[in-house]
Write an enzyme that holds these catalytic residues in place. Structure first.
Site, PDB file in Angstrom:
ATOM      1  N   LYS A 186       0.816  -1.217   0.000  1.00  0.00           N
ATOM      2  CA  LYS A 186       0.000   0.000   0.000  1.00  0.00           C
ATOM      3  C   LYS A 186       0.845   1.261   0.000  1.00  0.00           C
ATOM      4  CE  LYS A 186      -4.404  -1.528   1.867  1.00  0.00           C
ATOM      5  NZ  LYS A 186      -5.473  -1.237   2.825  1.00  0.00           N
ATOM      6  N   LYS A 188      -5.768  -8.944  -7.749  1.00  0.00           N
ATOM      7  CA  LYS A 188      -6.943  -9.080  -6.906  1.00  0.00           C
ATOM      8  C   LYS A 188      -8.043  -8.120  -7.374  1.00  0.00           C
ATOM      9  CE  LYS A 188      -8.147  -8.544  -2.025  1.00  0.00           C
ATOM     10  NZ  LYS A 188      -7.697  -8.351  -0.646  1.00  0.00           N
ATOM     11  N   LYS A 213     -11.503  -2.443  -5.286  1.00  0.00           N
ATOM     12  CA  LYS A 213     -12.356  -1.276  -5.432  1.00  0.00           C
ATOM     13  C   LYS A 213     -11.579  -0.079  -5.930  1.00  0.00           C
ATOM     14  CE  LYS A 213     -12.501  -1.966  -0.471  1.00  0.00           C
ATOM     15  NZ  LYS A 213     -13.430  -2.376   0.556  1.00  0.00           N
TER      16      LYS A 213
END
Ligand code: TRP
Length: 336
Positions: A115, A198, A201
């Site tokens: 991240k 993956k 969103k």
């Protein structure tokens, strides 16, 4: 069976839309736990703000996650549903855990590395200590079982390390050993545009994911547009090797129909993707259509959703606060 039920805790972040990945990888699996465990399900808004969230969007997403849980079959009469920020024990215990966890442990967290990317020094401190807050979420209820996707396994191991170090440092046997409940590989849902990434969103391509709020038409359209290769479907799982997109669609089919992936392969052996995708589109619409419709009905009734979240927070607080106070006593934080 004894009357004493073990306690399950899990959470979903209200950042962006809920996707098919959240549904198959998490929420759907929670529904069946409600009768055998005491279940606590949390919309983790404090985790969401570890990366920037537009305030109004965050408020809306918090309600939307709650609506998604309820529409998927999480029953507010059986489970506690609430948003994390409203039970202050989470943040308070997380601070204690910031003082238990070691820098070296957090430095190993792969999710942080992913991240934060190349700009580690520009990531928020909250993103770095995210796993300590997650440990607090779980342990402030002395929860023993945590259903999560495979990507959260490392965070659960950290939770066990924190519990163990706390118990050791203070010579107590207070925090339990947490058991992950990891649901099968079939629940790791990948992007419809790239079978190696993956489903997310935050992917810029809308066609890469199915949102739980998508209507029947868009669900079917996205399945029909999903990327595939040009070979016919194989009859066995081994035949899916190196065919990430085909494997993802088979896994989605299996999870939505609650069948084994190998049986789906057998059924479609030698058939083309057009036929398979037609059936998958129908299946997806029949499972997800009603959820999407119930979600939009619930989103139209904010006062109902808020009342569920308020009552959930009250009930959660009743469990969490006494446990936090015991932890404070153990640490030597004076409660005069
Ligand atoms: N980190 C989890 C995820 O991104 C969400 C989460 C926060 C969670 N706290 C939790 C999951 C506690 C299980 C238990 O999926």
């Amino acid at each position: 069976m004894s009357a004493f039920k073990q306690r399950v805790f899990s959470g979903v972040q209200p950042s962006g839309n809920l996707t098919l990945g959240n549904y198959l990888g998490a929420i759907k699996n929670w529904v069946g736990l409600q009768d055998s465990y005491e279940t606590i399900f949390c919309v983790v808004d404090l985790h969401a703000i570890t990366t920037w969230q537009e305030p109004e969007v965050l408020r809306n997403a918090t309600r939307e996650v709650a609506a998604g849980m309820i529409a998927s079959g999480v029953d507010p009469k059986k489970s506690i549903i609430f948003n994390q920020s409203q039970v202050s024990a989470h943040a308070e215990l997380a601070w204690i855990f910031n003082c238990v966890a070691r820098m070296g442990w957090l430095n190993r967290m792969t999710q942080f590395k992913e991240k934060a990317g190349k700009h580690k020094e520009r990531a928020s401190v909250g993103l770095y200590v995210y796993p300590d807050l997650m440990a607090a979420d779980i342990l402030t209820y002395l929860a023993t079982h945590v259903p999560v996707g495979a990507d959260q396994k490392q965070h659960l191991e950290l939770t066990r390390d924190i519990a163990q170090k706390f118990n050791n440092d203070y010579g107590v046997n207070f925090f339990p050993e947490v058991e992950p409940l990891i649901f099968g590989a079939a629940t790791r849902v990948m992007s419809l545009r790239d079978g190696t990434a993956k489903m997310s969103k935050s992917d810029p391509s809308e066609n890469s994911r199915i949102n739980l709020t998508d209507d029947r038409d868009s669900i079917a359209k996205k399945i029909r547009k999903a990327r595939t290769d040009s070979e016919p479907l194989p009859g066995t799982l081994e035949g899916l090797e190196g065919r990430a997109e085909a494997m993802n669609l088979i896994n989605i089919f299996a999870a939505l129909s609650e069948r084994e992936a190998k049986d789906i392969c057998q059924e479609y052996e030698g058939k083309g993707f057009a036929e398979f995708k037609n059936d998958l589109a129908d299946l997806s619409v029949s499972v997800l259509g009603p959820i999407s419709e119930e979600m939009s009905r619930l989103m139209g009734d904010k006062s109902y959703l808020d009342s569920i979240l308020r009552e959930g927070a009250r009930n959660a607080d009743e469990i969490a606060t006494p446990i936090l106070k015991q932890a404070q006593d153990i640490v030597g934080l004076l409660r005069p």
